[in-house]
Design a protein around this motif. Structure first.
Motif, mmCIF file in Angstrom:
data_model
loop_
_atom_site.group_PDB
_atom_site.id
_atom_site.type_symbol
_atom_site.label_atom_id
_atom_site.label_comp_id
_atom_site.label_asym_id
_atom_site.label_seq_id
_atom_site.Cartn_x
_atom_site.Cartn_y
_atom_site.Cartn_z
ATOM 1 N N VAL A 12 66.673 8.879 32.491
ATOM 2 C CA VAL A 12 65.387 8.533 31.896
ATOM 3 C C VAL A 12 64.302 8.422 32.966
ATOM 4 C CG1 VAL A 12 65.688 6.021 31.898
ATOM 5 C CG2 VAL A 12 64.291 7.103 30.133
ATOM 6 N N ASP A 13 64.643 8.000 34.180
ATOM 7 C CA ASP A 13 63.655 7.936 35.261
ATOM 8 C C ASP A 13 63.099 9.326 35.564
ATOM 9 O OD1 ASP A 13 64.164 5.232 35.437
ATOM 10 O OD2 ASP A 13 65.535 5.422 37.140
ATOM 11 N N THR A 14 63.957 10.333 35.534
ATOM 12 C CA THR A 14 63.518 11.709 35.768
ATOM 13 C C THR A 14 62.604 12.169 34.638
ATOM 14 O OG1 THR A 14 65.600 12.138 36.892
ATOM 15 C CG2 THR A 14 64.322 14.052 36.216
ATOM 16 N N LEU A 15 62.955 11.812 33.414
ATOM 17 C CA LEU A 15 62.125 12.157 32.258
ATOM 18 C C LEU A 15 60.730 11.545 32.410
ATOM 19 C CD1 LEU A 15 62.525 13.507 29.353
ATOM 20 C CD2 LEU A 15 62.688 11.166 28.537
ATOM 21 N N ASP A 16 60.685 10.297 32.873
ATOM 22 C CA ASP A 16 59.402 9.623 33.067
ATOM 23 C C ASP A 16 58.590 10.285 34.177
ATOM 24 O OD1 ASP A 16 60.094 7.869 31.045
ATOM 25 O OD2 ASP A 16 60.774 6.290 32.418
ATOM 26 N N VAL A 17 59.231 10.664 35.275
ATOM 27 C CA VAL A 17 58.532 11.325 36.378
ATOM 28 C C VAL A 17 57.976 12.678 35.930
ATOM 29 C CG1 VAL A 17 58.887 12.406 38.648
ATOM 30 C CG2 VAL A 17 59.797 10.138 38.203
ATOM 31 N N CYS A 19 56.754 13.203 33.140
ATOM 32 C CA CYS A 19 55.705 12.878 32.160
ATOM 33 C C CYS A 19 56.011 13.461 30.782
ATOM 34 C CB CYS A 19 54.332 13.343 32.651
ATOM 35 S SG CYS A 19 53.813 12.534 34.177
ATOM 36 N N PRO A 21 56.981 12.606 27.125
ATOM 37 C CA PRO A 21 57.015 11.416 26.269
ATOM 38 C C PRO A 21 58.362 11.302 25.538
ATOM 39 C CG PRO A 21 55.605 13.107 25.309
ATOM 40 C CD PRO A 21 56.039 13.614 26.649
ATOM 41 N N ARG A 22 58.738 10.085 25.256
ATOM 42 C CA ARG A 22 60.020 9.838 24.562
ATOM 43 C C ARG A 22 60.015 10.417 23.149
ATOM 44 N NH1 ARG A 22 62.088 4.910 27.438
ATOM 45 N NH2 ARG A 22 61.648 5.558 29.556
ATOM 46 N N ASP A 70 69.909 6.116 29.488
ATOM 47 C CA ASP A 70 69.105 4.989 29.962
ATOM 48 C C ASP A 70 69.922 4.145 30.923
ATOM 49 O OD1 ASP A 70 67.046 3.258 30.299
ATOM 50 O OD2 ASP A 70 67.323 2.195 28.423
ATOM 51 N N HIS A 76 68.747 13.192 39.852
ATOM 52 C CA HIS A 76 67.715 13.461 38.847
ATOM 53 C C HIS A 76 68.381 13.907 37.553
ATOM 54 C CE1 HIS A 76 64.663 13.039 41.872
ATOM 55 N NE2 HIS A 76 65.263 13.952 42.625
#
Length: 188
Positions: A12-17, A19, A21-22, A70, A76
């Motif tokens: 999930v950290d990679t998904l956030d980096v 950008c 959206p969930r 999560d 990554h």
């Protein structure tokens, strides 16, 4: 590269980096084990992402489905068997290489042993921290549930030594070293 994994995993950290959206995630299956040994991973969802290996002159591109987890990770993403099958790629763990056919020549993706060691070490330390924190919480709950009250008198089923015992010496040179055994104990 993880040829033992039946999933492509995206943290999930990679998904956030990235950008992303969930809201782009679609429903996921049930939780699974193996991201961190002994710890259950909960999926936030799945996402389809385009993946490309190579460069402009020689590349391969496909859409891969990733399970978004999560949990903290030192990587990554993890490319598993679904990635290898889709790209018809061949991993070589001895040389840390992943090879697949490209438009013109074979595409080789690789890493260094020092980088692989650093990643493995970080993953080990992270996994140890996560597992220890879970065990600490579990032990805390267990201790609050099972702390005996030593001020209470013991029940009648508590251990009581037999009256029919005899002392047996265990060291012929020292007569003070003895063990007490029951004389009326059944042979079984």
């Amino acid at each position: 590269m993880d040829g033992g994994s039946g999933l492509n995993i995206l943290y999930v950290d990679t998904l956030d980096v990235m950008c992303i959206p969930r809201s782009e995630l679609h429903s996921a299956s049930s939780p699974f084990h193996g991201v961190i040994s002994g710890v259950q991973a909960y999926l936030l969802g799945q996402i389809n992402q385009p993946i490309m290996f190579g460069d402009r002159a020689n590349f391969r591109s496909k859409i891969l489905t990733f399970e978004v987890v999560d949990t903290p990770g030192s990587y990554h993403t993890i490319l598993g068997q679904p990635c290898y099958a889709k790209f018809m790629a061949f991993p070589n763990y001895t040389y840390l290489k992943l090879k697949m056919s490209g438009l013109n020549v074979v595409i080789t993706v690789g890493s260094t042993f020092s980088h692989a060691y650093t990643c493995d070490r970080e993953h080990y330390e992270l996994a140890t921290t996560v597992i220890n924190s879970f065990e600490l919480l579990w032990l805390g709950e267990l201790l609050t549930l099972a702390v005996p009250d030593y001020n209470k008198p013991t029940s009648s089923t508590a251990f009581h030594p037999l009256k029919e015992t005899k002392a047996v010496g265990i060291d012929p040179t020292d007569p003070t070293k003895t063990v007490w055994i029951g004389t009326q104990v059944p042979t079984k």
